[in-house]
Scaffold this motif. Sequence first.
Motif, PDB file in Angstrom:
ATOM      1  N   ILE A  99       0.858  -1.193   0.000  1.00 51.30           N
ATOM      2  CA  ILE A  99       0.000   0.000   0.000  1.00 51.30           C
ATOM      3  C   ILE A  99       0.892   1.240   0.000  1.00 51.30           C
ATOM      4  CG2 ILE A  99      -1.813   1.221   1.248  1.00 51.30           C
ATOM      5  CD1 ILE A  99      -2.672  -1.489   2.359  1.00 51.30           C
ATOM      6  N   PHE A 100       0.803   2.028  -1.073  1.00 47.14           N
ATOM      7  CA  PHE A 100       1.773   3.114  -1.206  1.00 47.14           C
ATOM      8  C   PHE A 100       1.177   4.468  -1.559  1.00 47.14           C
ATOM      9  CE2 PHE A 100       1.252   1.240  -5.388  1.00 47.14           C
ATOM     10  CZ  PHE A 100       1.085   2.359  -6.181  1.00 47.14           C
ATOM     11  N   SER A 101      -0.030   4.511  -2.142  1.00 43.27           N
ATOM     12  CA  SER A 101      -0.459   5.777  -2.761  1.00 43.27           C
ATOM     13  C   SER A 101      -0.575   6.944  -1.778  1.00 43.27           C
ATOM     14  CB  SER A 101      -1.731   5.604  -3.576  1.00 43.27           C
ATOM     15  OG  SER A 101      -2.688   4.939  -2.838  1.00 43.27           O
ATOM     16  N   GLU A 102      -1.176   6.680  -0.596  1.00 42.68           N
ATOM     17  CA  GLU A 102      -1.313   7.783   0.365  1.00 42.68           C
ATOM     18  C   GLU A 102       0.055   8.259   0.841  1.00 42.68           C
ATOM     19  OE1 GLU A 102      -3.788   6.751   3.686  1.00 42.68           O
ATOM     20  OE2 GLU A 102      -5.403   6.134   2.343  1.00 42.68           O
ATOM     21  N   ALA A 230      -0.261 -15.230   1.507  1.00 43.65           N
ATOM     22  CA  ALA A 230      -0.704 -13.843   1.334  1.00 43.65           C
ATOM     23  C   ALA A 230      -1.510 -13.737   0.049  1.00 43.65           C
ATOM     24  CB  ALA A 230       0.502 -12.920   1.263  1.00 43.65           C
ATOM     25  N   ILE A 231      -2.347 -12.739  -0.008  1.00 37.65           N
ATOM     26  CA  ILE A 231      -3.172 -12.525  -1.211  1.00 37.65           C
ATOM     27  C   ILE A 231      -2.261 -12.200  -2.399  1.00 37.65           C
ATOM     28  CG2 ILE A 231      -3.627 -10.081  -0.667  1.00 37.65           C
ATOM     29  CD1 ILE A 231      -6.447 -10.485  -1.738  1.00 37.65           C
ATOM     30  N   ILE A 232      -1.146 -11.564  -2.069  1.00 35.05           N
ATOM     31  CA  ILE A 232      -0.069 -11.327  -3.045  1.00 35.05           C
ATOM     32  C   ILE A 232       1.213 -11.164  -2.228  1.00 35.05           C
ATOM     33  CG2 ILE A 232      -0.427  -8.792  -3.158  1.00 35.05           C
ATOM     34  CD1 ILE A 232      -0.033  -9.888  -6.409  1.00 35.05           C
ATOM     35  N   GLY A 233       2.338 -11.601  -2.765  1.00 31.83           N
ATOM     36  CA  GLY A 233       3.587 -11.513  -2.010  1.00 31.83           C
ATOM     37  C   GLY A 233       3.757 -12.682  -1.065  1.00 31.83           C
ATOM     38  N   CYS A 234       4.710 -12.568  -0.158  1.00 36.84           N
ATOM     39  CA  CYS A 234       5.015 -13.635   0.800  1.00 36.84           C
ATOM     40  C   CYS A 234       5.675 -12.998   2.007  1.00 36.84           C
ATOM     41  CB  CYS A 234       5.953 -14.653   0.137  1.00 36.84           C
ATOM     42  SG  CYS A 234       6.692 -15.850   1.270  1.00 36.84           S
ATOM     43  N   PHE A 285      -6.367  -0.249  -1.926  1.00 36.00           N
ATOM     44  CA  PHE A 285      -5.302  -1.081  -1.349  1.00 36.00           C
ATOM     45  C   PHE A 285      -4.163  -1.325  -2.345  1.00 36.00           C
ATOM     46  CE2 PHE A 285      -8.719  -1.594   1.598  1.00 36.00           C
ATOM     47  CZ  PHE A 285      -8.107  -1.783   2.825  1.00 36.00           C
ATOM     48  N   ASN A 286      -4.173  -0.580  -3.450  1.00 35.66           N
ATOM     49  CA  ASN A 286      -3.088  -0.624  -4.443  1.00 35.66           C
ATOM     50  C   ASN A 286      -2.829  -2.026  -5.001  1.00 35.66           C
ATOM     51  OD1 ASN A 286      -1.601   1.789  -2.357  1.00 35.66           O
ATOM     52  ND2 ASN A 286      -2.421   2.248  -4.356  1.00 35.66           N
ATOM     53  N   ILE A 287      -3.920  -2.807  -5.158  1.00 36.65           N
ATOM     54  CA  ILE A 287      -3.737  -4.132  -5.779  1.00 36.65           C
ATOM     55  C   ILE A 287      -4.529  -4.228  -7.086  1.00 36.65           C
ATOM     56  CG2 ILE A 287      -3.019  -5.531  -3.799  1.00 36.65           C
ATOM     57  CD1 ILE A 287      -5.938  -6.219  -3.277  1.00 36.65           C
ATOM     58  N   ASP A 290      -2.894  -5.985  -9.836  1.00 35.40           N
ATOM     59  CA  ASP A 290      -2.721  -7.423  -9.599  1.00 35.40           C
ATOM     60  C   ASP A 290      -4.049  -8.173  -9.735  1.00 35.40           C
ATOM     61  OD1 ASP A 290       0.086  -7.167  -8.720  1.00 35.40           O
ATOM     62  OD2 ASP A 290      -0.797  -6.027  -7.085  1.00 35.40           O
ATOM     63  N   TYR A 291      -5.083  -7.463 -10.191  1.00 28.92           N
ATOM     64  CA  TYR A 291      -6.437  -8.040 -10.210  1.00 28.92           C
ATOM     65  C   TYR A 291      -6.454  -9.434 -10.860  1.00 28.92           C
ATOM     66  CZ  TYR A 291     -11.215  -8.851 -11.750  1.00 28.92           C
ATOM     67  OH  TYR A 291     -12.414  -9.433 -12.003  1.00 28.92           O
ATOM     68  N   LEU A 292      -5.824  -9.567 -12.013  1.00 26.46           N
ATOM     69  CA  LEU A 292      -5.926 -10.845 -12.726  1.00 26.46           C
ATOM     70  C   LEU A 292      -5.179 -11.975 -12.008  1.00 26.46           C
ATOM     71  CD1 LEU A 292      -5.766  -9.696 -16.442  1.00 26.46           C
ATOM     72  CD2 LEU A 292      -7.758 -10.534 -15.161  1.00 26.46           C
ATOM     73  N   GLN A 293      -4.222 -11.613 -11.177  1.00 28.90           N
ATOM     74  CA  GLN A 293      -3.479 -12.644 -10.420  1.00 28.90           C
ATOM     75  C   GLN A 293      -4.278 -13.118  -9.201  1.00 28.90           C
ATOM     76  OE1 GLN A 293      -1.768 -11.808 -13.144  1.00 28.90           O
ATOM     77  NE2 GLN A 293      -0.762 -10.109 -12.094  1.00 28.90           N
ATOM     78  N   LEU A 294      -5.256 -12.318  -8.772  1.00 29.17           N
ATOM     79  CA  LEU A 294      -5.965 -12.637  -7.527  1.00 29.17           C
ATOM     80  C   LEU A 294      -6.746 -13.946  -7.631  1.00 29.17           C
ATOM     81  CD1 LEU A 294      -7.271  -9.153  -6.289  1.00 29.17           C
ATOM     82  CD2 LEU A 294      -5.168 -10.358  -5.688  1.00 29.17           C
ATOM     83  N   GLN A 295      -7.292 -14.222  -8.810  1.00 28.00           N
ATOM     84  CA  GLN A 295      -8.079 -15.452  -8.977  1.00 28.00           C
ATOM     85  C   GLN A 295      -7.230 -16.682  -8.622  1.00 28.00           C
ATOM     86  OE1 GLN A 295      -7.354 -17.622 -11.848  1.00 28.00           O
ATOM     87  NE2 GLN A 295      -8.958 -19.091 -11.327  1.00 28.00           N
TER      88      GLN A 295
END
Length: 304
Positions: A99-102, A230-234, A285-287, A290-295
């Motif tokens: 999470i980086f945008s803010e 994790a939903i993305i990452g490790c 949440f800045n993902i 990564d939308y297509l990877q979430l599935q």
Amino acid sequence: METITDMLQSEFVTLHAKFKTVSIIHLKDLQTELSTWQRDGLITKKFYEQNYGQFLFHPPETLQNAHSIIIIGIPQKITPVEFFYNGKRYQTILPPTYIFSEIRTACKEILSKVLGKNGHSVDRAILPLKLLAVKSGLGKYGKNNLCYVEGMGSFTRLEAFYTDYEFPIDDWSEKKIMDSCKNCSLCQNTCPTHCIPSERILIHADQCLTYFNENEGDFPSWVPAQSHNAIIGCLHCQNICPQNKKYLEFTRKTLTFTEEEISVILRKTPREHIPQTLAKKLVDFNINEDYLQLQRNLSVLMKE
Ligand code: SF4
Ligand code: SF4
């Protein structure tokens, strides 16, 4: 008299952030170091192109007379994630630095306020931030190749900006590895893909779980099914690291996906047709990218 560095220090304290400044003469050194990694076979050409291809080792058009780079480390928390599917509740996490945008906006506002008041400009630097942070002395490498900043551990979001102000101090220095890594191999022993070597600081990044779950394609069959966390990452090598112990308990507000939203993700519904509530969560949440990877990532988490 209060210097620009003093003023920045007082402002960044409000974000609990730390920063260092380096001259832009070192852009060439950063670029050369990355190229050397590839030339010496420490990373593959494919990995280099996928992950380092976007770096720009020169100031942007808007700031051709840049003199310095400011590298900032801001503490970040783990985001708990819960999601529902087929009447069952699942729990996972989103690692701290996604999470980086803010944070990026807040850093730019501080820099623009302080430097702008003194007649200077600021623009974002798209550079290898971990390497820059370690070469500036802002942080040190861990054996897991992550950048650890004092008071934040590896749960540090890094951001960098160019400015046409010439800071009096050039913090460029030799890379350092944490002293605590000398007699420790916890991250190495925990890594599910065994990609943290003993003989070098650079991990085998193209075998890291993060590399697989951030990119498209099936997971290699040799990746253990229970390694996904994790939903993305490790987070395995950061969770086990004693240098992060103090920071593990701090978490952000839980990110929740409803049963309907999970169905949308699992169907790989085209982005333009996803409900607005889901679209907003992905952006907030800045993902979103990564939308297509979430599935795929959610599917393996549900199989555990
Ligand atoms: S787990 Fe141990 S070896 Fe690994 S980064 Fe942390 S202190 Fe260093
Ligand atoms: S992020 Fe996961 S897979 Fe990558 S080095 Fe750390 S423990 Fe290993």
